[in-house]
Design an enzyme around this catalytic site. Structure first.
Site, PDB file in Angstrom:
ATOM      1  N   ARG A   4       0.618  -1.220  -0.140  1.00 13.95           N
ATOM      2  CA  ARG A   4      -0.045  -0.196  -0.215  1.00 13.95           C
ATOM      3  C   ARG A   4       0.628   1.535   0.224  1.00 13.95           C
ATOM      4  NH1 ARG A   4      -2.751  -3.964  -0.151  1.00 13.95           N
ATOM      5  NH2 ARG A   4      -5.014  -3.917   0.202  1.00 13.95           N
ATOM      6  N   SER A  47     -10.301  -1.617   2.867  1.00 16.13           N
ATOM      7  CA  SER A  47      -9.949  -1.696   4.454  1.00 16.13           C
ATOM      8  C   SER A  47      -9.781  -0.335   4.945  1.00 16.13           C
ATOM      9  CB  SER A  47      -8.952  -2.606   4.208  1.00 16.13           C
ATOM     10  OG  SER A  47      -8.996  -3.708   4.082  1.00 16.13           O
ATOM     11  N   GLU A  83      -5.386   3.062   6.717  1.00 16.57           N
ATOM     12  CA  GLU A  83      -5.253   3.076   5.305  1.00 16.57           C
ATOM     13  C   GLU A  83      -5.517   3.591   4.255  1.00 16.57           C
ATOM     14  OE1 GLU A  83      -5.418  -0.055   1.156  1.00 16.57           O
ATOM     15  OE2 GLU A  83      -7.386   0.636   2.104  1.00 16.57           O
TER      16      GLU A  83
HETATM   17  N1  EPU Z   1      -9.638 -12.311  10.180  1.00 22.80           N
HETATM   18  C1  EPU Z   1     -10.178 -12.337  11.419  1.00 22.80           C
HETATM   19  N2  EPU Z   1     -11.851 -12.363  11.775  1.00 22.80           N
HETATM   20  C2  EPU Z   1     -12.238 -11.541  10.163  1.00 22.80           C
HETATM   21  C3  EPU Z   1     -11.687 -11.342   9.489  1.00 22.80           C
HETATM   22  C4  EPU Z   1     -10.114 -11.915   8.922  1.00 22.80           C
HETATM   23  O1  EPU Z   1      -9.971 -12.580  12.366  1.00 22.80           O
HETATM   24  O2  EPU Z   1     -13.355 -11.478  10.263  1.00 22.80           O
HETATM   25  C5  EPU Z   1      -8.581 -12.650  10.119  1.00 22.80           C
HETATM   26  C6  EPU Z   1      -8.080 -14.045   9.775  1.00 22.80           C
HETATM   27  O3  EPU Z   1      -7.084 -14.513  10.220  1.00 22.80           O
HETATM   28  C7  EPU Z   1      -7.919 -13.878   7.664  1.00 22.80           C
HETATM   29  C8  EPU Z   1      -7.155 -12.724   8.349  1.00 22.80           C
HETATM   30  O4  EPU Z   1      -7.744 -11.320   8.952  1.00 22.80           O
HETATM   31  O5  EPU Z   1      -7.179 -14.956   7.797  1.00 22.80           O
HETATM   32  C9  EPU Z   1      -6.922 -11.758   6.845  1.00 22.80           C
HETATM   33  O6  EPU Z   1      -7.848 -11.287   6.374  1.00 22.80           O
HETATM   34  P1  EPU Z   1      -8.908 -11.262   4.922  1.00 22.80           P
HETATM   35  O7  EPU Z   1      -8.399 -12.525   3.829  1.00 22.80           O
HETATM   36  O8  EPU Z   1     -10.137 -11.013   4.617  1.00 22.80           O
HETATM   37  O9  EPU Z   1      -7.450  -9.944   4.128  1.00 22.80           O
HETATM   38  P2  EPU Z   1      -7.130  -8.878   5.227  1.00 22.80           P
HETATM   39  O10 EPU Z   1      -5.895  -8.909   5.361  1.00 22.80           O
HETATM   40  O11 EPU Z   1      -8.157  -8.518   6.472  1.00 22.80           O
HETATM   41  C10 EPU Z   1      -5.766  -7.718   3.024  1.00 22.80           C
HETATM   42  C11 EPU Z   1      -6.636  -5.935   2.014  1.00 22.80           C
HETATM   43  C12 EPU Z   1      -7.373  -6.567   1.341  1.00 22.80           C
HETATM   44  C13 EPU Z   1      -7.594  -7.296   0.577  1.00 22.80           C
HETATM   45  C14 EPU Z   1      -7.824  -8.567   1.003  1.00 22.80           C
HETATM   46  C15 EPU Z   1      -6.660  -9.936   0.126  1.00 22.80           C
HETATM   47  C16 EPU Z   1      -5.072  -4.632   3.746  1.00 22.80           C
HETATM   48  C17 EPU Z   1      -5.316  -2.950   4.673  1.00 22.80           C
HETATM   49  N3  EPU Z   1      -6.247  -5.470   3.108  1.00 22.80           N
HETATM   50  O12 EPU Z   1      -6.996  -7.738   3.764  1.00 22.80           O
HETATM   51  O13 EPU Z   1      -7.609  -4.929   0.018  1.00 22.80           O
HETATM   52  O14 EPU Z   1      -9.033  -7.726  -0.133  1.00 22.80           O
HETATM   53  O15 EPU Z   1      -6.951  -8.623   2.204  1.00 22.80           O
HETATM   54  O16 EPU Z   1      -5.945  -9.842  -0.494  1.00 22.80           O
HETATM   55  O17 EPU Z   1      -4.183  -5.054   3.539  1.00 22.80           O
HETATM   56  C18 EPU Z   1      -8.670  -2.734   0.442  1.00 22.80           C
HETATM   57  O18 EPU Z   1      -7.327  -2.329   0.259  1.00 22.80           O
HETATM   58  O19 EPU Z   1      -9.418  -1.965   0.659  1.00 22.80           O
HETATM   59  C19 EPU Z   1      -8.634  -4.448   0.860  1.00 22.80           C
HETATM   60  C20 EPU Z   1     -10.316  -4.510   0.876  1.00 22.80           C
END
Ligand code: EPU
Length: 338
Positions: free
Chosen positions: A158, A230, A334
């Site tokens: 990012r 996010s 972010e």
């Molecule tokens: N998790 C929880 N509770 C939840 C959801 C997730 O504990 O309700 C934990 C789980 O361990 C899960 C981890 O968070 O494995 C990661 O969750 P997720 O795969 O949904 O991704 P994220 O890290 O929360 C990032 C990006 C998203 C992108 C997803 C998929 C950032 C800030 N966000 O989210 O990007 O879609 O990965 O690659 O890096 C955005 O930037 O607007 C965005 C949506």
């Protein structure tokens, strides 16, 4: 500004300047500077990563340069030069249908190509910056067009050159050149994508469809619930910070192996902010008109459609404070706050 930000904040802005060709950029910028009382001029793409204050006092400039050119190279590769105002998802949809691999994991991300180049939009194991060859910009300080090659763009998580403090207000992204290829190259490392890795004759459209289904299961629909995707970045800890975090976790009686995390190429520890926020009991909570999304607590939403910027900021502060108190980690937004 409700129509210009996906958080759907009903903020007020006095002046907005839009231009739709590269050549019009210098005169549009001159007009914006003339209209601005205090010299404040900000660039807005799709408004999908922005939280406006209730009254925004600068001048907003919106590059609305549309269209793209595809130039076939050798071995099924292509260079695609895209206007900054193109909706990222319309480009992703076109490339996937035309059989190009590269951006399909970025399906469904709201916002423009210019915004993706600035923010290094990323999802499900792909980042926009990985495909960029150069970015054509207007340098507002030196009043000239420039082509910034990939090596000068400093892409990271990012992050890009455009986000460096010393470059604040310096560049306007006008066109982005990317390279994609028809050579079979799916990126299926993200958990739920592994299900489709055995499919015969997998196409970029198959991956796009799966990504859209995953997004629909977790994220609010942009046209139904206001959000800026996010809201926080996933914190990236160095070894010392990670050790401190492990001590805190153990004191709370939690096995560190049960904490989801990812070790980066340069030995840093990325911890999901969603996990930290959920542990602080914020998932699905509402404060005034602002809320934490029930399926993905990294997403703050305009829960009733009537949230003010202040309500979003109060929720942001409450979450940062709780996560800091419980885990010693300071979450960083972010989103861009204007
Ligand atoms: N998790 C929880 N509770 C939840 C959801 C997730 O504990 O309700 C934990 C789980 O361990 C899960 C981890 O968070 O494995 C990661 O969750 P997720 O795969 O949904 O991704 P994220 O890290 O929360 C990032 C990006 C998203 C992108 C997803 C998929 C950032 C800030 N966000 O989210 O990007 O879609 O990965 O690659 O890096 C955005 O930037 O607007 C965005 C949506």
């Amino acid at each position: 500004m409700k129509a210009f930000n996906t958080m759907r904040l009903d903020s007020v802005c006095e002046n907005m300047v839009e231009f739709d060709t590269v050549e019009d950029c210098p005169s549009a910028m001159a007009l914006a500077e003339e209209l601005s009382h205090d010299g404040r001029v900000d660039i807005i793409g799709g408004g999908s990563n922005i939280v406006f204050s209730d009254e925004y006092h600068g001048v907003l400039v919106h590059p609305a340069i549309l269209g793209w050119d595809v130039n076939m190279l050798e071995n099924g590769a292509a260079e695609v030069v895209i206007g900054a105002g193109v909706e990222l998802d319309s480009l992703v949809s076109y490339l996937a249908s035309a059989g190009f691999w590269g951006l399909e994991n970025l399906s469904g991300i709201p916002g423009t190509v210019g915004g993706a180049a600035v923010q290094n939009a990323g999802a499900y194991g792909q980042e926009f910056g990985d495909f960029v060859k150069y970015v054509k910009v207007w340098n507002c300080k030196e009043k000239k067009f420039e082509k910034l090659p990939k090596k000068e763009l400093n892409y990271g998580y990012r992050f890009s050159t455009f986000k460096m403090l010393e470059n604040s207000g310096k560049y306007i992204v006008l066109e982005v050149s990317i390279e994609v290829s028809k050579k079979f190259n799916p990126q299926l490392s993200y958990g739920p994508l592994k299900q489709i890795s055995d499919c015969d004759n997998l196409t970029p459209v198959d991956v796009r469809d799966k990504i859209i289904a995953i997004r629909e299961s977790k994220l609010p629909k942009v046209d139904e619930v206001g959000s800026a995707g996010s809201y926080f970045k996933n914190p990236v800890l160095d070894q010392t910070e990670w050790n401190q975090f492990c001590d805190i976790i153990r004191e709370q009686g939690v096995e560190i192996d049960t904490v989801p995390h990812f070790v980066t190429a340069n030995n840093m520890f990325k911890v999901p902010a969603a996990w930290l926020i959920e542990r602080c009991d914020w998932k699905g909570k509402i404060l005034g008109n602002a809320g934490v999304w029930h399926n993905q607590p990294l997403i703050l939403v305009n829960a009733t459609g009537k949230a003010t910027a202040n309500e979003i900021l109060m929720l942001e502060e409450a979450i940062i404070s709780d996560v800091k108190k419980r885990f010693g980690i300071e979450l960083k937004p972010e989103v861009v706050r204007l």
